[in-house]
Scaffold this motif. Structure first.
Motif, PDB file in Angstrom:
ATOM      1  N   ARG A 140       7.772 -18.015  -5.552  1.00  0.00           N
ATOM      2  CA  ARG A 140       7.516 -16.757  -4.766  1.00  0.00           C
ATOM      3  C   ARG A 140       6.333 -15.793  -4.669  1.00  0.00           C
ATOM      4  O   ARG A 140       6.171 -15.385  -3.653  1.00  0.00           O
ATOM      5  CB  ARG A 140       9.275 -16.609  -4.677  1.00  0.00           C
ATOM      6  CG  ARG A 140      10.149 -16.554  -4.027  1.00  0.00           C
ATOM      7  CD  ARG A 140      12.099 -16.347  -3.808  1.00  0.00           C
ATOM      8  NE  ARG A 140      12.155 -16.920  -4.966  1.00  0.00           N
ATOM      9  CZ  ARG A 140      13.101 -15.587  -5.747  1.00  0.00           C
ATOM     10  NH1 ARG A 140      13.034 -15.297  -5.134  1.00  0.00           N
ATOM     11  NH2 ARG A 140      13.747 -15.721  -5.859  1.00  0.00           N
ATOM     12  N   ALA A 141       6.494 -15.798  -6.628  1.00  0.00           N
ATOM     13  CA  ALA A 141       5.675 -15.309  -6.453  1.00  0.00           C
ATOM     14  C   ALA A 141       3.572 -15.506  -6.564  1.00  0.00           C
ATOM     15  O   ALA A 141       2.878 -14.818  -5.523  1.00  0.00           O
ATOM     16  CB  ALA A 141       5.252 -14.584  -8.425  1.00  0.00           C
ATOM     17  N   ALA A 142       4.379 -16.529  -6.565  1.00  0.00           N
ATOM     18  CA  ALA A 142       2.889 -17.525  -6.131  1.00  0.00           C
ATOM     19  C   ALA A 142       2.395 -16.719  -4.745  1.00  0.00           C
ATOM     20  O   ALA A 142       1.210 -17.158  -3.879  1.00  0.00           O
ATOM     21  CB  ALA A 142       2.717 -19.186  -6.237  1.00  0.00           C
ATOM     22  N   ILE A 143       3.578 -17.147  -3.815  1.00  0.00           N
ATOM     23  CA  ILE A 143       3.450 -17.824  -2.543  1.00  0.00           C
ATOM     24  C   ILE A 143       2.667 -16.335  -1.872  1.00  0.00           C
ATOM     25  O   ILE A 143       1.637 -16.227  -0.796  1.00  0.00           O
ATOM     26  CB  ILE A 143       4.559 -17.885  -1.595  1.00  0.00           C
ATOM     27  CG1 ILE A 143       4.869 -19.276  -1.696  1.00  0.00           C
ATOM     28  CG2 ILE A 143       4.172 -17.755  -0.387  1.00  0.00           C
ATOM     29  CD1 ILE A 143       5.736 -20.122  -1.326  1.00  0.00           C
ATOM     30  N   ALA A 144       3.396 -15.010  -2.104  1.00  0.00           N
ATOM     31  CA  ALA A 144       3.523 -13.805  -1.737  1.00  0.00           C
ATOM     32  C   ALA A 144       1.484 -13.323  -2.697  1.00  0.00           C
ATOM     33  O   ALA A 144       0.888 -12.119  -2.211  1.00  0.00           O
ATOM     34  CB  ALA A 144       4.302 -12.394  -3.186  1.00  0.00           C
ATOM     35  N   ARG A 145       1.036 -13.883  -3.881  1.00  0.00           N
ATOM     36  CA  ARG A 145       0.127 -13.561  -3.941  1.00  0.00           C
ATOM     37  C   ARG A 145      -1.635 -14.443  -2.850  1.00  0.00           C
ATOM     38  O   ARG A 145      -1.991 -13.913  -2.560  1.00  0.00           O
ATOM     39  CB  ARG A 145      -1.017 -14.775  -5.415  1.00  0.00           C
ATOM     40  CG  ARG A 145      -2.240 -14.365  -6.411  1.00  0.00           C
ATOM     41  CD  ARG A 145      -2.473 -15.587  -7.053  1.00  0.00           C
ATOM     42  NE  ARG A 145      -3.158 -15.367  -7.809  1.00  0.00           N
ATOM     43  CZ  ARG A 145      -4.064 -15.808  -7.251  1.00  0.00           C
ATOM     44  NH1 ARG A 145      -4.928 -15.334  -6.037  1.00  0.00           N
ATOM     45  NH2 ARG A 145      -6.058 -15.525  -7.465  1.00  0.00           N
ATOM     46  N   GLY A 146      -0.229 -15.428  -2.570  1.00  0.00           N
ATOM     47  CA  GLY A 146      -1.594 -16.312  -1.339  1.00  0.00           C
ATOM     48  C   GLY A 146      -2.107 -15.714  -0.235  1.00  0.00           C
ATOM     49  O   GLY A 146      -2.741 -15.460   0.636  1.00  0.00           O
ATOM     50  N   LEU A 171      12.269 -20.729   0.963  1.00  0.00           N
ATOM     51  CA  LEU A 171      10.885 -21.347   1.485  1.00  0.00           C
ATOM     52  C   LEU A 171      10.614 -21.849   2.242  1.00  0.00           C
ATOM     53  O   LEU A 171       9.090 -21.369   3.345  1.00  0.00           O
ATOM     54  CB  LEU A 171      10.255 -22.397   0.362  1.00  0.00           C
ATOM     55  CG  LEU A 171       8.033 -22.464   0.274  1.00  0.00           C
ATOM     56  CD1 LEU A 171       7.779 -21.614   0.025  1.00  0.00           C
ATOM     57  CD2 LEU A 171       8.541 -24.055  -1.152  1.00  0.00           C
ATOM     58  N   LEU A 172      11.556 -22.808   1.923  1.00  0.00           N
ATOM     59  CA  LEU A 172      11.555 -23.245   4.822  1.00  0.00           C
ATOM     60  C   LEU A 172      11.195 -22.012   5.696  1.00  0.00           C
ATOM     61  O   LEU A 172      10.734 -21.946   5.973  1.00  0.00           O
ATOM     62  CB  LEU A 172      12.023 -24.511   4.232  1.00  0.00           C
ATOM     63  CG  LEU A 172      12.320 -25.350   6.079  1.00  0.00           C
ATOM     64  CD1 LEU A 172      11.144 -26.641   5.333  1.00  0.00           C
ATOM     65  CD2 LEU A 172      13.646 -26.439   5.344  1.00  0.00           C
ATOM     66  N   VAL A 173      11.955 -21.529   4.758  1.00  0.00           N
ATOM     67  CA  VAL A 173      12.311 -19.407   6.295  1.00  0.00           C
ATOM     68  C   VAL A 173      11.316 -19.731   6.251  1.00  0.00           C
ATOM     69  O   VAL A 173      10.529 -18.512   7.275  1.00  0.00           O
ATOM     70  CB  VAL A 173      13.591 -18.891   5.640  1.00  0.00           C
ATOM     71  CG1 VAL A 173      13.539 -18.211   5.915  1.00  0.00           C
ATOM     72  CG2 VAL A 173      14.976 -19.779   5.762  1.00  0.00           C
ATOM     73  N   ARG A 174      10.713 -18.653   4.843  1.00  0.00           N
ATOM     74  CA  ARG A 174       9.080 -18.143   4.806  1.00  0.00           C
ATOM     75  C   ARG A 174       8.051 -18.981   5.254  1.00  0.00           C
ATOM     76  O   ARG A 174       7.451 -18.093   5.891  1.00  0.00           O
ATOM     77  CB  ARG A 174       9.404 -18.084   3.167  1.00  0.00           C
ATOM     78  CG  ARG A 174       7.989 -17.299   3.080  1.00  0.00           C
ATOM     79  CD  ARG A 174       8.836 -15.538   2.642  1.00  0.00           C
ATOM     80  NE  ARG A 174       7.343 -14.893   2.774  1.00  0.00           N
ATOM     81  CZ  ARG A 174       6.142 -14.135   3.020  1.00  0.00           C
ATOM     82  NH1 ARG A 174       7.282 -14.083   4.802  1.00  0.00           N
ATOM     83  NH2 ARG A 174       5.489 -13.070   3.234  1.00  0.00           N
ATOM     84  N   LEU A 175       8.371 -20.215   5.298  1.00  0.00           N
ATOM     85  CA  LEU A 175       6.608 -20.558   5.702  1.00  0.00           C
ATOM     86  C   LEU A 175       7.393 -20.685   7.479  1.00  0.00           C
ATOM     87  O   LEU A 175       6.409 -20.687   7.857  1.00  0.00           O
ATOM     88  CB  LEU A 175       6.571 -22.469   5.191  1.00  0.00           C
ATOM     89  CG  LEU A 175       6.214 -22.783   3.373  1.00  0.00           C
ATOM     90  CD1 LEU A 175       6.493 -24.105   3.761  1.00  0.00           C
ATOM     91  CD2 LEU A 175       4.944 -21.622   3.599  1.00  0.00           C
ATOM     92  N   ALA A 176       8.213 -21.398   7.731  1.00  0.00           N
ATOM     93  CA  ALA A 176       8.365 -20.730   9.208  1.00  0.00           C
ATOM     94  C   ALA A 176       8.225 -19.357  10.430  1.00  0.00           C
ATOM     95  O   ALA A 176       7.429 -19.641  11.030  1.00  0.00           O
ATOM     96  CB  ALA A 176      10.614 -21.180   9.756  1.00  0.00           C
TER      97      ALA A 176
END
Lengths: 234, 221
Positions: A140-146, A171-176
């Motif tokens: 989750r931190a990596a996605i926030a960084r990206g 993660l699926l919800v976040r990507l959606a």
């Protein structure tokens, strides 16, 4: 948010004598999402690193909104979420995000980091060193960084690896959500159900070559294409 | 420029938390001083003061090799090096941030080594401390600039511990030559010589410009 247009033309990438990608072409319209599938060694991660501008092709061209992927103007529009987290274990989640925001010239790094940490449900762990994070928290931190610089194109390399069921669903919800916001997504994954759920188009690779392209496919047809690719690679 | 400052801040913060490199370089350079003490005929003393500047810079170079070799290994964990390469800035700023951090992290080990040399060789360095610090800064700037560049090159090779000295040492000849000559004259006469300082400044500027411009290719896979 306007997504980015991605155009790859006759891409070839070699590592010594090994050909990782061979004459591969792809096209992604702004706001579209593409799933890249294939067995291990098919060239998926290499393709993603070419799209991110981390490596340059030996032949062919790759452009993000008309600019070569390795140019600064293209890098500014790309959010790369690799198989590794790109985080420094000795820094806290907040320090990692503030650092990333400063790399991208985000106007108020501290505020942006705080906002992203809240979005990632990491507010309570914001000031803990990343070294102590679980795989799910680190992801989750990596996605926030990206996403720290609000990129138009998000590149994800096997983001579901190592996550438990609830973390995968989050993660699926976040990507959606990212997709709904109009960002372009390129998702490298082995999770065919997730690929079918998230992607407008699919690209199946085997031994660095395109063996299947499709649009709006369900998990079953993606599985057929994937199995054919595995057979071809064997 | 902000990218360079961000990287400098990040590297110094990580080093402050772990103190890995500072402690390792400090112990290493002090051990080198001890080895000189036992290897010189009659030991390090007032009689062997003439060797002190050369040996001091040998200790500095060895300690720097030790520290520089680890400058990019922290970027390998979690593929953080890719995170630096993705930054939408001139990659030369990444180099400058790392080089400045290396210079800062090297400084405490150098100060302690100079103090130990003063004790062993019965040298009173207090009177020349400020100009000596200036010479060390100039020498270390060149050392850390090419050292940072080749540390980034070597970190992706199979034999990185061997590669770094092989690549770096030949390029350190003008830096070590200028630094040793300047230190020798300073300790002997108390004045700063012009010619070796000129050599150091010219070499530093040349190395900084070349490293800044070529770092873009070093970060490419």
């Amino acid at each position: 948010m306007n997504g980015a247009r991605v155009t790859g033309c006759s891409l070839t990438k070699r590592f010594g004598h090994a050909v990782a990608l061979d004459q591969l072409s792809l096209e992604l319209a702004p706001g579209e999402s593409l799933a890249v599938l294939g067995p291990n060694g098919a060239g998926k991660s290499t393709l993603l690193r070419l799209l991110a501008g981390l490596a340059r092709p030996n032949a062919g061209t790759i452009e993000i909104d008309g600019a070569p992927a390795h140019r600064r103007s293209a890098r500014r529009r790309i959010g790369y979420i690799g198989h590794a987290t790109l985080l420094y274990p000795a820094l806290t989640a907040r320090e990692n995000l503030v650092f990333a925001a400063r790399l991208y010239g985000v106007p108020d790094p501290a505020e942006r980091a705080a906002q992203l940490l809240e979005d990632a449900e990491l507010g309570a762990a914001a000031d803990e060193q990343v070294a102590g994070f679980s795989r799910g928290m680190a992801q989750r931190a990596a996605i926030a960084r990206g996403l720290v610089h609000d990129p138009a194109l998000v590149l994800l390399d096997e983001p579901f690896t190592g996550l438990d069921r609830s973390a995968s669903e989050r993660l699926l919800v976040r990507l959606a959500t990212l997709r709904r916001e109009g960002r372009s997504l390129v998702l490298v994954t082995h999770e065919l159900a997730h690929a079918a759920q998230l992607a407008d188009a699919s690209l199946v690779l085997a031994k660095g070559r395109t063996v299947h392209t499709g649009r709006g496919e369900d998990a079953a047809s993606l599985e057929d294409a994937y199995l054919a690719a595995v057979e071809r690679a064997a | 420029m902000n990218v360079g400052l961000a990287i400098f801040w990040k590297d110094v913060l990580i080093e402050w938390r772990s103190r890995d490199r500072v402690v390792a370089m400090l112990l290493f350079s002090l051990l080198v001083v001890m080895i000189f003490q036992f290897s010189l005929p009659g030991g390090a003393s007032a009689d062997t003061q003439v060797y002190a500047p050369g040996l001091l810079w040998v200790a500095y170079v060895l300690a720097a090799l030790f520290g520089l070799g680890r400058a990019f290994t922290l970027e390998l964990e979690n593929d953080a090096l890719s995170g630096l390469a993705l930054a939408p800035a001139e990659r030369g700023w990444v180099f400058l941030g790392k080089a400045l951090a290396n210079l800062t992290i090297l400084a405490p080990a150098q100060a302690a080594t100079a103090f130990a040399f003063g004790l062993f060789f019965a040298l009173d360095l207090t009177a020349v401390a400020a100009p000596l610090a200036g010479i060390v800064l100039l020498g270390s700037l060149g050392l850390c600039s090419v050292g940072t560049l080749f540390s980034a090159v070597a970190v992706r090779t199979r034999f990185r511990e061997v590669m770094l000295p092989l690549l770096l040492l030949p390029l350190l000849v003008p830096i070590v030559s200028g630094s040793v000559r300047a230190t020798t004259v300073l300790i002997a006469t108390g004045s700063v010589p012009f010619e070796p300082i000129q050599l150091l400044v010219v070499t530093d500027v040349a190395y900084l410009i070349v490293c800044f411009l070529t770092f873009d290719y070093v970060l490419d896979e």
